[in-house]
Design an enzyme around this catalytic site. Sequence first.
Site, PDB file in Angstrom:
ATOM      1  N   HIS A 196       0.902  -1.259   0.125  1.00 42.88           N
ATOM      2  CA  HIS A 196      -0.168  -0.030  -0.056  1.00 42.88           C
ATOM      3  C   HIS A 196       0.894   1.116  -0.126  1.00 42.88           C
ATOM      4  O   HIS A 196       1.753   1.145   0.530  1.00 42.88           O
ATOM      5  CB  HIS A 196      -0.894  -0.043   1.194  1.00 42.88           C
TER       6      HIS A 196
ATOM      7  N   GLU B 238      -7.966  -5.054  -0.202  1.00 44.70           N
ATOM      8  CA  GLU B 238      -8.436  -5.659  -1.262  1.00 44.70           C
ATOM      9  C   GLU B 238      -8.301  -7.189  -1.256  1.00 44.70           C
ATOM     10  O   GLU B 238      -9.406  -7.888  -1.610  1.00 44.70           O
ATOM     11  CB  GLU B 238      -7.816  -5.252  -2.540  1.00 44.70           C
TER      12      GLU B 238
HETATM   13  N1  ACO Z   1       3.936  -7.765  -4.532  1.00 45.20           N
HETATM   14  C1  ACO Z   1       5.266  -7.998  -4.769  1.00 45.20           C
HETATM   15  N2  ACO Z   1       6.133  -6.776  -4.670  1.00 45.20           N
HETATM   16  C2  ACO Z   1       5.492  -5.757  -4.300  1.00 45.20           C
HETATM   17  C3  ACO Z   1       4.338  -5.540  -4.222  1.00 45.20           C
HETATM   18  C4  ACO Z   1       3.359  -6.679  -4.309  1.00 45.20           C
HETATM   19  N3  ACO Z   1       1.842  -6.614  -4.045  1.00 45.20           N
HETATM   20  N4  ACO Z   1       3.945  -4.270  -3.924  1.00 45.20           N
HETATM   21  C5  ACO Z   1       5.359  -3.719  -3.873  1.00 45.20           C
HETATM   22  N5  ACO Z   1       6.040  -4.617  -3.980  1.00 45.20           N
HETATM   23  C6  ACO Z   1       7.606  -4.224  -4.270  1.00 45.20           C
HETATM   24  C7  ACO Z   1       7.753  -3.349  -5.538  1.00 45.20           C
HETATM   25  O1  ACO Z   1       8.033  -4.649  -6.556  1.00 45.20           O
HETATM   26  C8  ACO Z   1       9.104  -2.862  -5.125  1.00 45.20           C
HETATM   27  O2  ACO Z   1      10.104  -3.761  -4.994  1.00 45.20           O
HETATM   28  P1  ACO Z   1      11.547  -3.100  -5.646  1.00 45.20           P
HETATM   29  O3  ACO Z   1      12.023  -2.256  -4.625  1.00 45.20           O
HETATM   30  O4  ACO Z   1      12.237  -4.545  -5.532  1.00 45.20           O
HETATM   31  O5  ACO Z   1      11.315  -2.597  -7.040  1.00 45.20           O
HETATM   32  C9  ACO Z   1       8.639  -2.227  -3.448  1.00 45.20           C
HETATM   33  O6  ACO Z   1       7.854  -3.222  -3.307  1.00 45.20           O
HETATM   34  C10 ACO Z   1       8.135  -0.745  -3.687  1.00 45.20           C
HETATM   35  O7  ACO Z   1       7.107  -0.734  -4.467  1.00 45.20           O
HETATM   36  P2  ACO Z   1       6.446   0.655  -4.902  1.00 45.20           P
HETATM   37  O8  ACO Z   1       5.879   0.349  -6.401  1.00 45.20           O
HETATM   38  O9  ACO Z   1       7.327   1.904  -4.544  1.00 45.20           O
HETATM   39  O10 ACO Z   1       5.182   0.498  -3.813  1.00 45.20           O
HETATM   40  P3  ACO Z   1       3.982   1.483  -3.742  1.00 45.20           P
HETATM   41  O11 ACO Z   1       3.745   2.097  -2.366  1.00 45.20           O
HETATM   42  O12 ACO Z   1       4.087   2.479  -5.164  1.00 45.20           O
HETATM   43  O13 ACO Z   1       2.697   0.506  -4.304  1.00 45.20           O
HETATM   44  C11 ACO Z   1       0.704  -0.585  -4.688  1.00 45.20           C
HETATM   45  C12 ACO Z   1       1.604   0.500  -3.717  1.00 45.20           C
HETATM   46  C13 ACO Z   1       0.391   0.043  -6.185  1.00 45.20           C
HETATM   47  C14 ACO Z   1      -0.463  -0.716  -3.843  1.00 45.20           C
HETATM   48  C15 ACO Z   1       1.545  -1.927  -4.857  1.00 45.20           C
HETATM   49  O14 ACO Z   1       1.811  -2.320  -3.574  1.00 45.20           O
HETATM   50  C16 ACO Z   1       0.736  -2.957  -5.667  1.00 45.20           C
HETATM   51  O15 ACO Z   1       0.876  -2.748  -6.858  1.00 45.20           O
HETATM   52  N6  ACO Z   1      -0.173  -3.919  -4.838  1.00 45.20           N
HETATM   53  C17 ACO Z   1      -0.616  -4.886  -5.636  1.00 45.20           C
HETATM   54  C18 ACO Z   1      -1.723  -4.466  -6.200  1.00 45.20           C
HETATM   55  C19 ACO Z   1      -2.964  -4.106  -5.025  1.00 45.20           C
HETATM   56  O16 ACO Z   1      -3.196  -5.048  -4.216  1.00 45.20           O
HETATM   57  N7  ACO Z   1      -3.770  -3.076  -5.121  1.00 45.20           N
HETATM   58  C20 ACO Z   1      -4.541  -2.609  -4.197  1.00 45.20           C
HETATM   59  C21 ACO Z   1      -4.114  -1.564  -3.360  1.00 45.20           C
HETATM   60  S1  ACO Z   1      -5.300  -1.163  -1.880  1.00 45.20           S
HETATM   61  C22 ACO Z   1      -6.123   0.080  -2.420  1.00 45.20           C
HETATM   62  O17 ACO Z   1      -5.584   0.800  -3.412  1.00 45.20           O
HETATM   63  C23 ACO Z   1      -7.511   0.461  -2.166  1.00 45.20           C
END
Ligand code: ACO
Length: 507
Positions: free
Chosen positions: A389, A442
């Site tokens: 998140h 989610e």
């Molecule tokens: N699975 C695996 N790795 C992840 C995940 C995940 N769900 N989320 C983040 N990471 C990793 C990224 O790959 C990144 O790794 P790296 O450093 O090796 O490149 C690191 O964690 C940081 O990622 P960011 O993109 O900076 O995280 P951000 O805070 O921008 O992302 C987000 C938040 C978009 C929700 C992300 O976690 C994601 O895509 N999750 C999966 C989709 C999801 O569940 N969405 C619903 C969110 S809840 C809502 O919006 C109401």
Amino acid sequence: MHKPPVTVGADLTLSEAAHALDEHKVGAAAVLDSDGGVRGIVSERDILRSLGQGVDPASTRVSEVMTAHPVTVAADDSVAQALEIFRTRQFRHLPVLENGHVAGILSIRHVVRVAHIEEVKPAGSAPALAPRGLEGVAVAETAVGDVRGEEGFFHYRGYDACELARRCSFEQVWHLLVEGELPDSAQLRDFRGRTVAARSLPGGVDPLLHSLATLPGYSPLGALRTAVSLTGAALQVEPTLDISAVQVRAEALRLASLTPVLLMRLHRYQQGLPAVDPDPDLGYAAAYLQMLTGTRPAETAARALEKYLVLTMDHGFNSSTFTARVITSTGSDIGSALTGAIGALAGPLHGGAPSRALAMLDAIGTPDHAEEYLRDEIGAGHRLMGFGHRVYKTDDPRSTLLREVAAEIGGEQAEFAQFVEATALRVLNELKPGRRLYTNVEFYAGVVMNTVGVPRDMFTPTFACSRTVGWTAAIAEQAASNRLIRPSALYVGPPALRPLPEGYAYA
Ligand code: ACO
């Protein structure tokens, strides 16, 4: 800044400190050591958070909850320096030092007000550029609620939203958000009566719902957006600029009551089924399921859905809430503001798709495939749906409660989800160490809605229905204290002014 600062002793109880903050109408107080130096700072949110964790305010001392050795600013630091600290460190109050002593407490509100004035530049000069996505920029004041991502909680008008979901009905929390206070029993009776009466469709809308539901390329959320727009027109809602606060709230209640009715009619017409009118004896959540299926839902199913709906009513100054406020700031009507808000929610970066987490569970299939599937996904650079998140870098409080709700309603899917969650958290910890990835809303939202019988394509529209309550609270707040939201952009195109190409003519 607030000057002189309100100070409290470290051995005061939380009740006494809360009383002092309340009496002086400040959000934070300095905690001094015996030499008059700053030992810490204690804020309303420290107290609120501790209460949320169940501590006893009559026996817990300020020293146990305060921020010790706080970051401070000097009295002659600039507003920009203070703003930077607020922005990057996510504080809301800072002690201001002068000659080694606390001269006052600076709140983020003071700085935002002054920063606004400072940014009014002389004509012709370029506007200051806010961070992309307005991250960390406060653009309005709100008393509706807030998200404390680092601390892992969010609240509605100061009450822990999860506690409200556990202990209150949809209507009680609805009243809290739009009327400002939790209702007593007489107020609740009256409010319930008004929401039930407000469920009747205005004339002329129903045949249009039929047409909408049978259009090619039907999508429930798109159809709901259009239905809200046309219902606003049918109700002849007026520009918020021209109506009283009481009328704004009355129109808001009418549209928020009608949103699930519109959605369920669209759904049933699309399925070739007759509409089911909401049972006036049922509350919002139970009527939601009754309109969907045509039968009264089991109490456990209605209550499970109700908890989800309360949890998703509001969530800080999110994109759709901002959209609703921008539209209201033009003096436009509530129908337009809600239509725009649904449009913003429709984007996958906001409304998300709780069905994606469920699709992942389906793809895993059985517990023995979980580890391999999850490792392969991460290995391939994919993200695990329902994890991570932007704001919460600790457990998303909504997922914690929805996990409980899923366990209460039981079933194979809930058990399987718990197994997959535990495996995913272990695998993420191993393959993505230090990223602070936890389960988000989610993951269990999909399981809960699926178990109570909400079809997958109705997950985000269901979210839209509950969020309508938060939007209407934000709309009423904006209308009550309005200023047109009209920011500037930094022009980065070709240098102006350019002459038109020689001989370029009208065609
Ligand atoms: N699975 C695996 N790795 C992840 C995940 C995940 N769900 N989320 C983040 N990471 C990793 C990224 O790959 C990144 O790794 P790296 O450093 O090796 O490149 C690191 O964690 C940081 O990622 P960011 O993109 O900076 O995280 P951000 O805070 O921008 O992302 C987000 C938040 C978009 C929700 C992300 O976690 C994601 O895509 N999750 C999966 C989709 C999801 O569940 N969405 C619903 C969110 S809840 C809502 O919006 C109401």
